[in-house]
Motif scaffolding. Structure first.
Motif, PDB file in Angstrom:
ATOM      1  N   HIS A  57      44.127  31.642  35.158  1.00  0.00           N
ATOM      2  CA  HIS A  57      44.203  32.876  35.695  1.00  0.00           C
ATOM      3  C   HIS A  57      45.290  33.334  36.549  1.00  0.00           C
ATOM      4  CE1 HIS A  57      39.817  32.708  35.182  1.00  0.00           C
ATOM      5  NE2 HIS A  57      39.811  31.229  35.208  1.00  0.00           N
ATOM      6  N   ASN A  89      39.898  38.336  33.097  1.00  0.00           N
ATOM      7  CA  ASN A  89      39.196  38.780  34.138  1.00  0.00           C
ATOM      8  C   ASN A  89      40.184  39.033  35.253  1.00  0.00           C
ATOM      9  OD1 ASN A  89      39.713  36.173  34.585  1.00  0.00           O
ATOM     10  ND2 ASN A  89      38.129  35.741  35.961  1.00  0.00           N
ATOM     11  N   VAL A  93      39.833  44.667  33.277  1.00  0.00           N
ATOM     12  CA  VAL A  93      39.316  43.852  32.232  1.00  0.00           C
ATOM     13  C   VAL A  93      40.158  44.013  30.745  1.00  0.00           C
ATOM     14  CG1 VAL A  93      37.543  42.611  31.243  1.00  0.00           C
ATOM     15  CG2 VAL A  93      37.228  43.362  33.543  1.00  0.00           C
ATOM     16  N   ASP A  95      39.626  44.243  27.567  1.00  0.00           N
ATOM     17  CA  ASP A  95      38.390  44.453  26.721  1.00  0.00           C
ATOM     18  C   ASP A  95      38.615  45.580  25.908  1.00  0.00           C
ATOM     19  OD1 ASP A  95      37.788  46.733  28.596  1.00  0.00           O
ATOM     20  OD2 ASP A  95      36.014  46.008  29.229  1.00  0.00           O
ATOM     21  N   ALA A 120      38.225  39.712  26.212  1.00  0.00           N
ATOM     22  CA  ALA A 120      36.913  39.565  26.517  1.00  0.00           C
ATOM     23  C   ALA A 120      35.678  39.643  25.651  1.00  0.00           C
ATOM     24  CB  ALA A 120      36.418  40.736  27.616  1.00  0.00           C
ATOM     25  N   GLU A 124      33.741  44.792  30.017  1.00  0.00           N
ATOM     26  CA  GLU A 124      33.611  44.420  31.634  1.00  0.00           C
ATOM     27  C   GLU A 124      33.276  43.115  31.779  1.00  0.00           C
ATOM     28  OE1 GLU A 124      31.301  47.572  33.338  1.00  0.00           O
ATOM     29  OE2 GLU A 124      32.366  49.092  32.081  1.00  0.00           O
ATOM     30  N   LEU A 125      33.008  42.316  30.958  1.00  0.00           N
ATOM     31  CA  LEU A 125      32.646  40.859  31.013  1.00  0.00           C
ATOM     32  C   LEU A 125      31.234  40.558  31.225  1.00  0.00           C
ATOM     33  CD1 LEU A 125      35.531  39.491  33.247  1.00  0.00           C
ATOM     34  CD2 LEU A 125      35.271  39.371  30.704  1.00  0.00           C
ATOM     35  N   THR A 126      30.480  41.684  31.747  1.00  0.00           N
ATOM     36  CA  THR A 126      29.206  41.388  32.170  1.00  0.00           C
ATOM     37  C   THR A 126      27.983  42.265  31.412  1.00  0.00           C
ATOM     38  OG1 THR A 126      29.261  42.939  33.881  1.00  0.00           O
ATOM     39  CG2 THR A 126      29.894  40.558  34.416  1.00  0.00           C
ATOM     40  N   ASN A 146      34.295  35.602  28.440  1.00  0.00           N
ATOM     41  CA  ASN A 146      33.881  36.255  29.495  1.00  0.00           C
ATOM     42  C   ASN A 146      34.079  35.209  30.838  1.00  0.00           C
ATOM     43  OD1 ASN A 146      33.288  38.585  28.005  1.00  0.00           O
ATOM     44  ND2 ASN A 146      30.941  38.354  28.436  1.00  0.00           N
ATOM     45  N   GLY A 148      34.333  33.182  34.026  1.00  0.00           N
ATOM     46  CA  GLY A 148      33.742  33.466  35.023  1.00  0.00           C
ATOM     47  C   GLY A 148      32.152  34.037  35.120  1.00  0.00           C
ATOM     48  N   HIS A 149      31.699  34.305  33.962  1.00  0.00           N
ATOM     49  CA  HIS A 149      30.287  34.764  33.466  1.00  0.00           C
ATOM     50  C   HIS A 149      29.794  34.163  32.313  1.00  0.00           C
ATOM     51  CE1 HIS A 149      31.092  37.947  36.573  1.00  0.00           C
ATOM     52  NE2 HIS A 149      32.221  38.195  35.892  1.00  0.00           N
TER      53      HIS A 149
END
Length: 420
Positions: A57, A89, A93, A95, A120, A124-126, A146, A148-149
């Motif tokens: 990261h 992240n 992001v 994406d 991603a 938005e990763l989520t 993704n 972290g998620h």
């Protein structure tokens, strides 16, 4: 101008390396120098191929108080890493194609080492909106994550795997079922002792079991990030026996630390997934030694002092790793006599290159990129966060005595780090 690195040790033998036009022109006992060649005396040093970390990261853009591409790649070079893959992240992001293209250009402009970009899986990763996998792959995404998620919905993951498989990509997955994680911060074995919320390994293993079935259905190349539990190792072992296209990484902190070593509310011991039991740690080591786990990746996660202040209950997850991974692996595996240096280096070079098809990285062979690290394996030193090139100083390994000091790092034949 050609370079010749002479008097280095490779596989126990005194050797020389010839570099020409950024490539390794030869590796052997001795070479005649062309007129004008630069001679580098590697006496007392061991040469290894530049290391590859598929999980870092760099926080840039958007979170540059924690790290930048420049400081992150300086840390990589100081730690012997010449190729890294950065997670998406950041802010914004990664994406969208336009965002990815801008990031790829920024990585190339600011990076001292080779900085590949992961995109991603979902917006938005989520969310449950799968990104334009094909377009992102075309624009240069090295993999999809993704990190972290966890991807919560099986339907979303199935759609994403189909898209990744269709373009011959690879998915690198953070496994975490939010309902089962339930806000936990340490392994349940440490929860009562420390008075902190527990984060069960079921959060990891249930998603892994689900995803193995989805890999079976799609043929998607699937990589498990930061494996932490004994049951996950067994699930991966069985999937590999069936021939499924699955690889896995383990972090140094999950190999060398466990929940019993958290003596108090020390925020440098907070990472996700959390440190698990001694039995889990031994299973990870066994899985690495028998090939169930393919590689080691640092999960380099720099934070500010403010991010890591306070209690494990509410500080940020993650520790730095680019400048500690190699000496820790050398000390615990090579210096201890558990494996030879070539095997240890394979976990940090050959296996990630093969697993992620990183053909731009070198393996210390004629014709490869001249990505080379010179080590002093005799001199003991202490891990000192104040000497880190990373902005992040957050490590639980401060003060440990280790061997495997990086003296020089070359990327495409250019010196990018020198201890002297």
């Amino acid at each position: 101008m050609d370079k010749i690195i002479k008097n280095v040790i490779i596989d126990g033998q005194k050797s020389a390396i010839v570099i020409s036009d950024g490539k390794i022109a030869g590796v052997g006992r001795a070479f005649a120098a062309k007129p004008g060649s630069e001679i580098i005396d590697g006496k007392g040093m061991t040469a290894i191929p530049g290391l590859v970390d598929v999980h870092v990261h760099f926080r840039d853009p958007g979170l540059t108080e924690k790290e930048t591409i420049r400081t992150g790649s300086e840390a990589a070079a100081a730690g012997g890493f010449t190729t890294v893959l950065t997670m998406p992240n950041v802010l914004p992001v990664i994406d969208q194609v336009a965002t990815l293209e801008k990031q790829v250009a920024l990585n190339k402009e600011k990076g001292l080492v080779k900085v590949g970009q992961i995109a991603a899986i979902t917006d938005e990763l989520t969310t449950d909106r799968v990104t334009d996998i094909a377009a992102l792959k075309q624009a240069g995404a090295k993999a999809f994550s993704n990190d972290g998620h966890g991807v919560q919905e099986a339907k979303t993951m199935l759609e994403a795997m189909k898209a990744v498989a269709a373009v011959g990509g690879i998915m690198t997955v953070h496994l975490e079922d939010n309902g089962l994680a339930d806000g936990g911060v340490v392994d349940p074995a440490a929860s009562e002792r420390l008075g902190l919320p527990g984060l069960t390994a079921l959060s990891e293993t249930t998603q892994l079991a689900r995803d193995i079935e989805l890999v079976r259905a799609t043929g998607c190349r699937y990589h498990v990030a930061h494996v932490s539990s004994q049951q996950s190792v067994e699930l991966i072992r069985q999937a590999k026996k069936e021939g499924l296209p699955i690889t896995a990484e383990v972090s140094p902190h999950h190999l060398f630390l466990d929940e019993s070593m958290i003596q108090g509310d020390d925020t440098n011991f907070k990472m996700n997934p959390p440190l698990r039991t001694k039995e889990d740690r031994y299973a990870l080591i066994a899985g690495l030694l028998d090939g169930t786990i393919d590689m080691i990746a640092s999960d380099h996660a720099p934070h500010t002092e403010e991010d890591k202040a306070g209690s494990i209950a509410d500080c940020a997850f993650g520790i730095v790793g680019l400048e500690t991974t190699l000496p820790l692996v050398y000390e615990r595996f090579v210096a201890s006599g558990l494996v030879d240096l070539k095997t240890a280096v394979s976990w940090l070079n050959k296996k990630p290159i093969e697993g992620f098809a990183l053909n731009e990285a070198g393996q210390l062979r004629a014709g490869d990129a001249a990505d080379i690290v010179l080590l002093d394996v005799e001199q003991a030193f202490q891990i000192n966060p104040e000497s880190f090139h990373s902005k992040g100083k957050n490590t639980p390994f401060a003060g440990e005595e280790v061997h495997g000091l990086v003296m020089k790092t070359f990327v495409d034949g250019q010196l990018v780090f020198s201890k002297e």
